[in-house]
Design an enzyme around this catalytic site. Structure first.
Site, mmCIF file in Angstrom:
data_model
loop_
_atom_site.group_PDB
_atom_site.id
_atom_site.type_symbol
_atom_site.label_atom_id
_atom_site.label_comp_id
_atom_site.label_asym_id
_atom_site.label_seq_id
_atom_site.Cartn_x
_atom_site.Cartn_y
_atom_site.Cartn_z
ATOM 1 N N ARG A 29 0.830 -1.208 0.000
ATOM 2 C CA ARG A 29 0.000 0.000 0.000
ATOM 3 C C ARG A 29 0.864 1.258 0.000
ATOM 4 O O ARG A 29 1.904 1.304 0.665
ATOM 5 C CB ARG A 29 -0.946 0.005 1.211
ATOM 6 C CG ARG A 29 -1.931 -1.126 1.124
ATOM 7 C CD ARG A 29 -3.104 -0.995 2.077
ATOM 8 N NE ARG A 29 -3.850 -2.252 2.092
ATOM 9 C CZ ARG A 29 -4.724 -2.612 1.161
ATOM 10 N NH1 ARG A 29 -5.005 -1.799 0.162
ATOM 11 N NH2 ARG A 29 -5.327 -3.787 1.216
ATOM 12 N N ASP A 30 0.404 2.248 -0.784
ATOM 13 C CA ASP A 30 1.129 3.513 -0.854
ATOM 14 C C ASP A 30 1.079 4.215 0.498
ATOM 15 O O ASP A 30 0.045 4.234 1.170
ATOM 16 C CB ASP A 30 0.501 4.405 -1.941
ATOM 17 C CG ASP A 30 1.428 5.519 -2.378
ATOM 18 O OD1 ASP A 30 1.895 5.498 -3.528
ATOM 19 O OD2 ASP A 30 1.684 6.430 -1.548
ATOM 20 N N ASN A 87 3.985 6.213 -14.101
ATOM 21 C CA ASN A 87 4.561 7.538 -14.340
ATOM 22 C C ASN A 87 6.017 7.360 -14.769
ATOM 23 O O ASN A 87 6.774 6.664 -14.104
ATOM 24 C CB ASN A 87 4.522 8.391 -13.068
ATOM 25 C CG ASN A 87 3.110 8.763 -12.670
ATOM 26 O OD1 ASN A 87 2.263 9.022 -13.522
ATOM 27 N ND2 ASN A 87 2.837 8.792 -11.373
ATOM 28 N N VAL A 96 9.879 8.181 -7.401
ATOM 29 C CA VAL A 96 10.703 7.050 -6.955
ATOM 30 C C VAL A 96 11.161 6.314 -8.217
ATOM 31 O O VAL A 96 10.325 5.862 -9.010
ATOM 32 C CB VAL A 96 9.921 6.092 -6.034
ATOM 33 C CG1 VAL A 96 10.788 4.890 -5.658
ATOM 34 C CG2 VAL A 96 9.451 6.818 -4.773
ATOM 35 N N HIS A 100 7.162 1.353 -10.885
ATOM 36 C CA HIS A 100 6.015 0.906 -10.092
ATOM 37 C C HIS A 100 4.719 1.214 -10.831
ATOM 38 O O HIS A 100 4.587 2.251 -11.471
ATOM 39 C CB HIS A 100 6.016 1.569 -8.705
ATOM 40 C CG HIS A 100 6.241 3.036 -8.743
ATOM 41 N ND1 HIS A 100 7.481 3.609 -8.891
ATOM 42 C CD2 HIS A 100 5.367 4.067 -8.667
ATOM 43 C CE1 HIS A 100 7.376 4.918 -8.902
ATOM 44 N NE2 HIS A 100 6.102 5.223 -8.777
ATOM 45 N N HIS A 102 0.886 2.002 -10.284
ATOM 46 C CA HIS A 102 -0.100 2.425 -9.284
ATOM 47 C C HIS A 102 -1.437 1.747 -9.600
ATOM 48 O O HIS A 102 -1.888 1.783 -10.747
ATOM 49 C CB HIS A 102 -0.354 3.934 -9.353
ATOM 50 C CG HIS A 102 0.801 4.814 -8.987
ATOM 51 N ND1 HIS A 102 0.930 5.387 -7.750
ATOM 52 C CD2 HIS A 102 1.873 5.238 -9.708
ATOM 53 C CE1 HIS A 102 2.020 6.145 -7.722
ATOM 54 N NE2 HIS A 102 2.620 6.071 -8.895
HETATM 55 P P1 5GP Z 1 5.588 8.219 -8.248
HETATM 56 O O1 5GP Z 1 5.338 9.644 -7.853
HETATM 57 O O2 5GP Z 1 7.064 7.938 -8.398
HETATM 58 O O3 5GP Z 1 4.790 7.750 -9.457
HETATM 59 O O4 5GP Z 1 5.043 7.339 -7.066
HETATM 60 C C1 5GP Z 1 5.791 7.062 -5.926
HETATM 61 C C2 5GP Z 1 4.828 6.668 -4.846
HETATM 62 O O5 5GP Z 1 5.559 6.032 -3.811
HETATM 63 C C3 5GP Z 1 4.101 7.843 -4.217
HETATM 64 O O6 5GP Z 1 2.701 7.664 -4.378
HETATM 65 C C4 5GP Z 1 4.531 7.809 -2.755
HETATM 66 O O7 5GP Z 1 3.486 8.136 -1.868
HETATM 67 C C5 5GP Z 1 4.990 6.380 -2.578
HETATM 68 N N1 5GP Z 1 6.024 6.184 -1.595
HETATM 69 C C6 5GP Z 1 7.177 6.909 -1.461
HETATM 70 N N2 5GP Z 1 7.922 6.409 -0.473
HETATM 71 C C7 5GP Z 1 7.257 5.340 0.029
HETATM 72 C C8 5GP Z 1 7.536 4.408 1.070
HETATM 73 O O8 5GP Z 1 8.568 4.444 1.731
HETATM 74 N N3 5GP Z 1 6.597 3.449 1.315
HETATM 75 C C9 5GP Z 1 5.443 3.362 0.577
HETATM 76 N N4 5GP Z 1 4.599 2.387 0.893
HETATM 77 N N5 5GP Z 1 5.163 4.222 -0.410
HETATM 78 C C10 5GP Z 1 6.044 5.198 -0.680
#
Ligand code: 5GP
Ligand code: ZN
Length: 114
Positions: A29-30, A87, A96, A100, A102
């Site tokens: 989970r995010d 993304n 990140v 990944h 979503h």
């Molecule tokens: P992005 O913005 O790269 O598409 O998505 C990265 C996602 O990773 C974000 O929705 C953010 O909330 C989530 N995220 C970042 N750090 C962590 C973490 O340490 N644990 C979890 N579970 N989610 C994370």
């Protein structure tokens, strides 16, 4: 990839709310959910962005999407609808750099995305 937070989640070095794992994939989970269901599905292997994928990864990506489909069903959002989002790089909002997918659902989504 000691400095990659998602590699650290895969290795168990960093805690997460894990909801699925197999030989190649992990889902959790995010931390900062943008919808009632917000799950991240990742390959165990470090891949930075969609740009780094090749034909050899076709099955991996297919399995990522199918795992998203299955989790959507388990989360009870398959019939109402959900969004699967990848993304890629900064303008798309990637923060990140471990690929990944979503899985977002449980509320009405807007289009076009912000
Ligand atoms: P992005 O913005 O790269 O598409 O998505 C990265 C996602 O990773 C974000 O929705 C953010 O909330 C989530 N995220 C970042 N750090 C962590 C973490 O340490 N644990 C979890 N579970 N989610 C994370
Ligand atoms: Zn990584």
């Amino acid at each position: 990839m000691d400095d990659c937070i998602f590699c650290r989640i895969v290795s168990g070095d960093l805690e997460s709310d894990l909801i699925y794992e197999d030989d190649d994939l992990v889902a959790f989970r995010d931390l900062n959910p943008q919808a009632p269901t917000h799950v991240l599905l990742i390959p165990r292997r470090h891949v930075s962005t969609v740009n780094d994928l090749g034909y050899a990864d076709a099955e991996l990506i297919g399995r990522l999407v199918l795992a998203g489909q299955r989790l959507a069903s388990e989360e009870g959002i398959a019939e109402e609808g959900y969004r699967l989002v990848l993304n890629c790089n900064r303008e798309a909002g990637q923060s990140v750099f471990h690929l990944h997918l979503h899985l977002l659902g449980g509320r009405r989504m807007k289009w076009p995305p912000g």
